[in-house]
Motif scaffolding. Sequence first.
Motif, PDB file in Angstrom:
ATOM      1  N   ASN A   1      11.713  23.282 -36.373  1.00 57.83           N
ATOM      2  CA  ASN A   1      12.952  23.841 -35.816  1.00 57.83           C
ATOM      3  C   ASN A   1      12.828  25.359 -35.791  1.00 57.83           C
ATOM      4  OD1 ASN A   1      15.501  24.522 -35.045  1.00 57.83           O
ATOM      5  ND2 ASN A   1      16.526  23.743 -36.880  1.00 57.83           N
TER       6      ASN A   1
ATOM      7  N   VAL B   1      14.983  27.287 -33.773  1.00 59.98           N
ATOM      8  CA  VAL B   1      16.239  27.863 -33.293  1.00 59.98           C
ATOM      9  C   VAL B   1      16.700  28.943 -34.268  1.00 59.98           C
ATOM     10  CG1 VAL B   1      18.672  27.391 -32.821  1.00 59.98           C
ATOM     11  CG2 VAL B   1      16.921  25.779 -32.068  1.00 59.98           C
TER      12      VAL B   1
ATOM     13  N   LYS C   1      18.336  31.391 -19.908  1.00 57.85           N
ATOM     14  CA  LYS C   1      19.617  31.041 -19.317  1.00 57.85           C
ATOM     15  C   LYS C   1      20.527  32.253 -19.412  1.00 57.85           C
ATOM     16  CE  LYS C   1      22.404  29.332 -23.146  1.00 57.85           C
ATOM     17  NZ  LYS C   1      23.325  28.274 -23.575  1.00 57.85           N
TER      18      LYS C   1
ATOM     19  N   VAL D   1      17.844  30.071 -28.794  1.00 59.19           N
ATOM     20  CA  VAL D   1      19.170  29.452 -28.914  1.00 59.19           C
ATOM     21  C   VAL D   1      19.108  27.931 -28.823  1.00 59.19           C
ATOM     22  CG1 VAL D   1      20.382  31.485 -28.071  1.00 59.19           C
ATOM     23  CG2 VAL D   1      19.595  29.765 -26.427  1.00 59.19           C
ATOM     24  N   LYS D   2      18.053  27.398 -28.215  1.00 58.68           N
ATOM     25  CA  LYS D   2      17.850  25.952 -28.132  1.00 58.68           C
ATOM     26  C   LYS D   2      16.374  25.664 -28.031  1.00 58.68           C
ATOM     27  CE  LYS D   2      22.153  24.211 -26.056  1.00 58.68           C
ATOM     28  NZ  LYS D   2      22.742  23.460 -24.918  1.00 58.68           N
ATOM     29  N   GLN D   3      16.010  24.394 -28.335  1.00 53.79           N
ATOM     30  CA  GLN D   3      14.639  23.974 -28.120  1.00 53.79           C
ATOM     31  C   GLN D   3      14.628  22.505 -27.717  1.00 53.79           C
ATOM     32  OE1 GLN D   3      13.204  24.477 -32.346  1.00 53.79           O
ATOM     33  NE2 GLN D   3      12.345  22.442 -31.989  1.00 53.79           N
ATOM     34  N   PHE D   4      13.608  22.129 -26.972  1.00 55.76           N
ATOM     35  CA  PHE D   4      13.438  20.743 -26.518  1.00 55.76           C
ATOM     36  C   PHE D   4      11.991  20.333 -26.726  1.00 55.76           C
ATOM     37  CE2 PHE D   4      16.773  22.713 -23.970  1.00 55.76           C
ATOM     38  CZ  PHE D   4      17.836  21.869 -24.181  1.00 55.76           C
TER      39      PHE D   4
ATOM     40  N   PRO E   1      14.323  18.915 -30.018  1.00 54.58           N
ATOM     41  CA  PRO E   1      14.831  19.643 -31.186  1.00 54.58           C
ATOM     42  C   PRO E   1      14.100  19.291 -32.479  1.00 54.58           C
ATOM     43  CG  PRO E   1      16.353  17.903 -30.558  1.00 54.58           C
ATOM     44  CD  PRO E   1      15.307  17.958 -29.487  1.00 54.58           C
TER      45      PRO E   1
ATOM     46  N   VAL F   1      14.420  28.145 -25.578  1.00 54.10           N
ATOM     47  CA  VAL F   1      15.374  28.762 -24.662  1.00 54.10           C
ATOM     48  C   VAL F   1      15.867  30.086 -25.237  1.00 54.10           C
ATOM     49  CG1 VAL F   1      17.546  28.463 -23.428  1.00 54.10           C
ATOM     50  CG2 VAL F   1      16.076  26.476 -23.881  1.00 54.10           C
TER      51      VAL F   1
END
Length: 778
Positions: free
Chosen positions: A659, A661, A684, A696-699, A701, A714
């Motif tokens: 993680n 983020v 974004k 701020v985000k990850q894929f 997660p 992201v």
Amino acid sequence: MLVGLFCFVSFAYGFVLGIRGDIPQFDQAKQHTQQRDGVIYDSTGHRVLARLVGSESRKIVSSDEIAPVMKQAIVAIEDKRFFEHRGIDVHGILRAVWQDVRNKKVVQGGSTITQQFVKNAYLTSKRSLSRKLKEAALAWQIDQVWSKDRILTNYLNTIYFGNGSYGVERAAQVYFGHGASKLTLAEAALLAGLPSDPSRYNPVTDPKAAQVRRREVLQAMLDQKDITYNEFRLANRTPLPRPEDIRQPGVRGPAQYFVDYVKQQLVDRCGSGRVFGGGLKVKTTIDLELQRRAREAIAKWLPGPYMPAAALVAIDPRDGRVLAMVGGDNYLQSQFNLAVQGERQAGSSFKPFVLATALEQGISPTTVLESKPVTISLGDRNWYVRNYEGSNLGPIDLTTATIYSDNTVYAQLTHIVQPKNVADTARDLGITRHLNPYFAIGLGADPVSPLEMARAFASFANGGRRIDGSLFKNRPRVVLSVKGCGGKNAPRPHQAISETNAEIVNSILQQVVQSGTGRRAQLRDGRPVAGKTGTTENYGDAWFVGYTPQLAVSVWVGYPNTLRPMLTEYHGQAVAGGTFPALIWKSFMETALPYLKDEPESFPYPSFPSAESRRLVLRDGIFQLDNGVCRNTISIEYFAGRVPAKTANCKPNEVEVPNVVGSTYDAARIRLDAQPLTPVIVYKPASPLQPIGIVVKQFPPHGRLSSYDKVTIVFVKPLHGVVPKVVGLRLPQARLKLERLKLRPVLRGMGTKIVQQRPRAGLAAAPGVPVTLWVRRD
């Protein structure tokens, strides 16, 4: 519909009127004059163990003989709306239902004091809807014709306060040595907390729980404004009565620890109103000759007053009869029953329940695990397990691990079969108290009693069948019959584990006695014996639980009032399960079995199913089959046809997705490269005042990927720039920088030099966002 409603109302009205004549029988003063002696007998039905006389357990007192603070305390904790409702509290019922729904289990009762009084004093034990309706109707009807004080007085004369005391007068004498009229606030609060669960809040067995419960009562009284805060504080600081000062009442015969346990079962089944003064004739399972031999066996090995104490329970596995129970060496000095109320860690004597769980899951005892120091991840922490004195044996099968009581192998096995399943198996076999599904359960970290251990091991001896009673259900069978309350308590078998698996357990536990830690328990006549030793880590508790096909016996040795290490008591050496407990067990069995005329008998030899090896991997907290590319697998031998169905979805060269983020770009890239995984960056639009340069985000997660797979991270991109730093500038320069980005300055103070700003510099800007500037003169 109207016709139906009219019929129901008419029925209810007639029902209530019909039971009006039952009300006089509930007056305790009148019942007291009509009592008939009951008797508890031994297994022969001839020797009297105790007489069940109402005056033995209860002394009826009038309202003015009960301290007002006692009435306030019981109302505050049991039924705070007692003086408002009419026998049935609809508000209380709805509140209890709501709490039960919220907690998804029964956590709160809705019965009023009036309803509890009717239930306690009821003269029939039959469970039925009509009885429940009659109890509710009687509670309502009594409330119409009796004063609240009369109901409360009768209730306090009825309820059980633990330690053999029924009614508040007897309880005051037992716990404090004086009558109910002299009860202080602290004393009344302690007594008021007992009726909901006398065993749990018993100040003899668990002073800490009793003190916490007393505080709950005092808090309830404070909330009701019955007492002041100063009174609450002083009462809460008052010491509890000393356990040695608490004296149980009554006429006593032999085997009183056993008799107390019988009484508790009788009260739970028949109600105190019928047990004491109701004329019951109770035939129990106790064999007084075996009881004498059990005491002699303990005295032989623990002869002096400075030696540890011992508890012993003997059960016939075939029908579940409790034949002997030694709960202490001096009942007059202490009524604490070590055999029943004693809750001490079982140590390695709990390992057979882990073994049985593994067998039930299809794991063969030929499975090999490595005996070495292990570290097991528990998610947020690690569990480190070592063998005593570094006695690591290397790769060994489960049979060898049981014989030599290897902790590290059993820690691994508990992890494989899962602690909750171990707890479920132990409960099925006969451990009735709550067990925590922690990993240390497999090494005996949970407290149990000698009675429970004897009953559970008796289930092994009986082909995996636990014996219940037809009257008392899943409780040790100490009563053969109760004339006047249910009749015969016939044995009822419950198949806890399969017969084949029980035979395998018996075969392995025989080897514990033949060549393992239980060698001192071998009997002179050479008959087959199965058993398991148990020793806690600090030598504070020592166990031996063993059995033949005809008799199961548990022995616990330790100091009853404190967890005191027994480091030198065994001829200068530490007391382990294979010392005093095994020797006491042996001495008892060598006299008990000939007395019972039980000839040597072999255990059925198990037919071991064929086994096949499979590799497992730990995935999402459970072990699953290896799909061929999993890492860190272990090999398990499964009985044919019992291989787990679920296969893990491992990926080639699999790595965990970290993680990232909240990390900066550089930190996120370093962390992903280390796995190794490939970061893919996307942007974004930033929201106003959102931090820049942070993931701020990850894929995805979390989860797992193959090495060098892509992880999308992201970041946000400001479309209108970022808030500039203006601290240190003069006001005209600051205004210019802010207005270029269409930010709105808001001034605080007098002057032209900027000394502070909010929001801070570097956050995403947006038109119209206010920026507060603090200024001062140069």
